[in-house]
Design a protein around this motif. Structure first.
Motif, PDB file in Angstrom:
ATOM      1  N   LYS A   2      -8.015   8.475   5.255  1.00 56.72           N
ATOM      2  CA  LYS A   2      -9.064   7.497   5.317  1.00 56.72           C
ATOM      3  C   LYS A   2      -8.560   6.177   5.905  1.00 56.72           C
ATOM      4  O   LYS A   2      -7.337   5.985   5.518  1.00 56.72           O
ATOM      5  N   PRO A   3      -9.501   5.331   6.443  1.00 54.92           N
ATOM      6  CA  PRO A   3      -8.831   4.080   7.083  1.00 54.92           C
ATOM      7  C   PRO A   3      -8.277   3.259   5.892  1.00 54.92           C
ATOM      8  O   PRO A   3      -7.284   2.564   5.991  1.00 54.92           O
ATOM      9  N   GLU A   4      -8.818   3.497   4.665  1.00 50.25           N
ATOM     10  CA  GLU A   4      -8.338   2.594   3.581  1.00 50.25           C
ATOM     11  C   GLU A   4      -6.852   3.121   3.135  1.00 50.25           C
ATOM     12  O   GLU A   4      -6.257   2.392   2.415  1.00 50.25           O
ATOM     13  N   ASP A   5      -6.384   4.171   3.630  1.00 56.00           N
ATOM     14  CA  ASP A   5      -5.308   4.626   2.987  1.00 56.00           C
ATOM     15  C   ASP A   5      -3.856   3.797   3.535  1.00 56.00           C
ATOM     16  O   ASP A   5      -2.920   3.682   2.911  1.00 56.00           O
ATOM     17  N   LEU A   6      -4.373   3.348   4.809  1.00 52.18           N
ATOM     18  CA  LEU A   6      -3.307   2.450   5.545  1.00 52.18           C
ATOM     19  C   LEU A   6      -3.181   1.144   4.477  1.00 52.18           C
ATOM     20  O   LEU A   6      -2.035   0.550   4.187  1.00 52.18           O
ATOM     21  N   GLN A   7      -4.266   0.308   4.204  1.00 51.52           N
ATOM     22  CA  GLN A   7      -4.084  -0.494   3.119  1.00 51.52           C
ATOM     23  C   GLN A   7      -3.436  -0.249   1.857  1.00 51.52           C
ATOM     24  O   GLN A   7      -2.672  -0.905   1.395  1.00 51.52           O
ATOM     25  N   ARG A   8      -3.596   0.929   1.523  1.00 53.02           N
ATOM     26  CA  ARG A   8      -3.128   1.342   0.026  1.00 53.02           C
ATOM     27  C   ARG A   8      -1.706   1.648   0.336  1.00 53.02           C
ATOM     28  O   ARG A   8      -0.793   1.246  -0.677  1.00 53.02           O
ATOM     29  N   LEU A   9      -0.974   1.673   1.566  1.00 48.85           N
ATOM     30  CA  LEU A   9       0.485   1.872   1.820  1.00 48.85           C
ATOM     31  C   LEU A   9       1.254   0.651   1.443  1.00 48.85           C
ATOM     32  O   LEU A   9       2.246   0.559   1.096  1.00 48.85           O
ATOM     33  N   VAL A  10       0.503  -0.509   1.549  1.00 49.92           N
ATOM     34  CA  VAL A  10       1.045  -1.693   1.493  1.00 49.92           C
ATOM     35  C   VAL A  10       0.627  -2.372   0.140  1.00 49.92           C
ATOM     36  O   VAL A  10       0.935  -3.638  -0.096  1.00 49.92           O
ATOM     37  N   THR A  11       0.081  -1.970  -0.701  1.00 47.23           N
ATOM     38  CA  THR A  11      -0.352  -2.151  -2.017  1.00 47.23           C
ATOM     39  C   THR A  11       0.033  -1.404  -3.197  1.00 47.23           C
ATOM     40  O   THR A  11       0.155  -1.786  -4.353  1.00 47.23           O
TER      41      THR A  11
END
Length: 70
Positions: A2-11
């Motif tokens: 999911k697109p939000e997975d990329l943001q989750r990698l840095v949080t």
């Protein structure tokens, strides 16, 4: 993915093990490869680790830099 997975990698941080409390995006490639050999956890964490391995293996980690600044 999911697109939000990329943001989750840095949080999201690693919840256990040798690299506990380190961001998933900052885990060493060798550690991610070890998980690939042994088996990723069967949950959301496993999906994030597998995604990070793909980014690391293909030299795409710099794509995460703009997301760190959010």
């Amino acid at each position: 993915m999911k697109p939000e997975d990329l943001q989750r990698l840095v949080t999201v941080t690693m919840p256990y093990g040798k690299y506990q409390d380190r961001l998933i995006a900052d885990l060493p490639g060798a550690y991610l490869a070890w998980f690939a050999r042994k088996g990723f956890p069967p949950d959301d964490l496993g999906n994030l680790l597998a995604l990070m391995l793909e980014l690391d293996h293909n030299g795409l980690k710099p794509l995460l830099e703009p997301l760190r600044k959010r």
